[in-house]
Design a protein around this motif. Structure first.
Motif, mmCIF file in Angstrom:
data_model
loop_
_atom_site.group_PDB
_atom_site.id
_atom_site.type_symbol
_atom_site.label_atom_id
_atom_site.label_comp_id
_atom_site.label_asym_id
_atom_site.label_seq_id
_atom_site.Cartn_x
_atom_site.Cartn_y
_atom_site.Cartn_z
ATOM 1 N N ALA A 144 6.221 23.720 -5.962
ATOM 2 C CA ALA A 144 5.503 23.394 -7.195
ATOM 3 C C ALA A 144 5.213 24.642 -8.020
ATOM 4 C CB ALA A 144 4.201 22.671 -6.859
ATOM 5 N N TYR A 145 5.221 25.810 -7.370
ATOM 6 C CA TYR A 145 4.913 27.067 -8.051
ATOM 7 C C TYR A 145 6.157 27.920 -8.287
ATOM 8 C CZ TYR A 145 0.150 25.830 -6.758
ATOM 9 O OH TYR A 145 -1.048 25.169 -6.620
ATOM 10 N N TYR B 183 0.320 30.834 -7.277
ATOM 11 C CA TYR B 183 0.019 30.736 -8.714
ATOM 12 C C TYR B 183 0.175 32.102 -9.377
ATOM 13 C CZ TYR B 183 -2.113 29.114 -13.041
ATOM 14 O OH TYR B 183 -2.322 28.777 -14.358
ATOM 15 N N TRP C 158 3.713 32.512 -10.124
ATOM 16 C CA TRP C 158 4.101 31.712 -11.297
ATOM 17 C C TRP C 158 3.723 32.441 -12.584
ATOM 18 C CZ3 TRP C 158 1.705 29.190 -15.412
ATOM 19 C CH2 TRP C 158 2.505 28.258 -16.100
ATOM 20 N N PRO D 186 1.501 24.733 -12.744
ATOM 21 C CA PRO D 186 1.316 24.013 -11.479
ATOM 22 C C PRO D 186 -0.180 23.827 -11.211
ATOM 23 C CG PRO D 186 1.796 26.313 -11.060
ATOM 24 C CD PRO D 186 1.917 26.115 -12.539
#
Length: 383
Positions: A89-90, A146, A149, A172
């Motif tokens: 997701a990241y 994160y 990201w 995300p």
């Protein structure tokens, strides 16, 4: 351009056996190699091995950086403590790649310089600064992902990509505690070159880290409610496994008790929103810093003029004494005082007396070419 490359590997969950050490030794005769660590610096040539394959097979962490700007951190964790689905997701181009191999989740944090210029690292990084990330991730702390990201978003902004892509890309899930990163997380943000203003803007949607502090009583109740088979499996893992089941259990607990934060309820921000807000924050901060510098310079100049005004004749005598030293540094100091004297007299309505006296100085010391150059630089006319 001179060359510098740093390679380091660590085996954390189990040491390499004698045969495995021999395999690694065959890849480098100059490296410092033990059953748990490999480290080497290259000022010419290159490492013969494949870092990705070495981490997939033998090591739990790898660090690489070069003075042309390439930076890479590879981490390997048991898939049971961090699934590839959670981490993906990241994932972000030019910052974080995720895949699985033999029951392990692999995280590749990588950024590269696009300009090809030489990069000077202010910090000599070692893996000791980053290995704590593995335990944090295993315990359900996703802040390192994160941060990666955001690093990709920083690279993306510098590349001046299509603005439509910024508007479509959505951040995300925002983990708690972005405003108070741990030591390993701060090191990661620095290593990946995350923009500080972008991080500050992202942290505005993050719950305080205290929101994730474990309540011992609640944790005990959660464990008591686990199926007996799960508890037995955890005990066996604790007794035989090289990795403690504790972080994974904490992650499972946190996933069960976490409540949505304010940003989860109103929707996530787009890359465009984050970048635009960070740009405004950066611009405002720089303007405030510039205003503060101008004010400080003005106050310093005013203080200098006030000091000169309290003893004008003493200042002229100090100029004479500095010139008499016949040193470049003394000439520089004399010129500073002369500048204050000229500014003070101009403030009072004219510079006739200053021009006369400095003209006498020029005539008296015309045999000092270094001083004359400084007078010319001040714009003091020749007689």
């Amino acid at each position: 351009m001179s060359e510098y490359q740093y390679y380091e590997f660590l085996a954390l969950d189990r040491p390499l056996d004698e045969d495995e050490v021999g395999q690694v030794r065959a890849l480098s005769t100059r490296a410092d190699i033990t059953a748990t660590r490999f480290v080497n610096e290259y000022h010419w040539g290159d490492f013969k091995g494949d870092p990705t394959k070495l981490v997939e097979r033998l090591y739990d962490a790898h660090l690489y950086y070069a003075n042309w700007g390439s930076r890479r951190l590879l981490l390997r964790l048991p898939a049971g403590s961090l699934t590839a689905k959670e981490a993906t997701a990241y994932a972000m181009d030019d910052a974080l790649s995720v895949w699985t191999r033999s029951g392990q989740t692999l995280l590749d944090f990588s950024v590269s310089s696009e300009d090809g210029g030489e990069c000077e690292f202010e910090t000599s990084y070692t893996l000791s600064a980053f290995v704590g990330l593995r335990a944090e991730l295993a315990a359900g702390d996703l802040r390192p992902l994160y941060v990666a990201w955001l690093a990709g978003l920083t690279v993306w902004e510098l590349a001046e990509d299509d603005e439509e892509n910024y508007a479509r890309a959505v951040e995300p899930p925002v983990p708690a505690g972005l405003a108070s990163l741990s030591g390993p997380q701060r090191a990661l943000a620095d290593f990946l070159g995350v923009d500080a203003d972008l991080l500050a803007v992202a942290a505005e949607a993050s719950r305080p880290a205290t929101a994730d502090v474990v309540d011992r009583t609640a944790l005990a109740a959660f464990i008591a409610g686990l199926p007996a088979a799960d508890k037995d499996a955890l005990l066996v893992e604790a007794a035989l496994g090289p990795v403690s089941p504790g972080p994974g259990l904490l992650a499972r607990y946190r996933a069960a008790v976490t409540v949505p934060g304010p940003r989860d309820e109103i929707g996530r921000r787009t890359a465009a929103e984050l970048l635009d807000t960070a740009y405004r924050r950066r611009t405002d901060r720089r303007q405030k810093e510039q205003t503060a510098r101008v004010r400080a310079d003005a106050e310093a100049q005013e203080a200098g003029l006030h000091k000169v005004a309290q003893g004008t004749e003493e200042a002229w005598r100090e100029v004479d004494g500095l010139i008499a030293q016949k040193k470049a540094s003394a000439y520089d100091a004399a010129v500073v005082i002369l500048g204050d004297l000229r500014a003070l007299e101009a403030h009072a309505g004219g510079t006739a007396d200053f021009d006369r006296r400095v003209g006498e100085l020029r005539a008296a010391h015309r045999g000092k070419p270094s001083l004359m150059q400084r007078f010319d630089g001040m714009g003091i006319p020749r007689s």
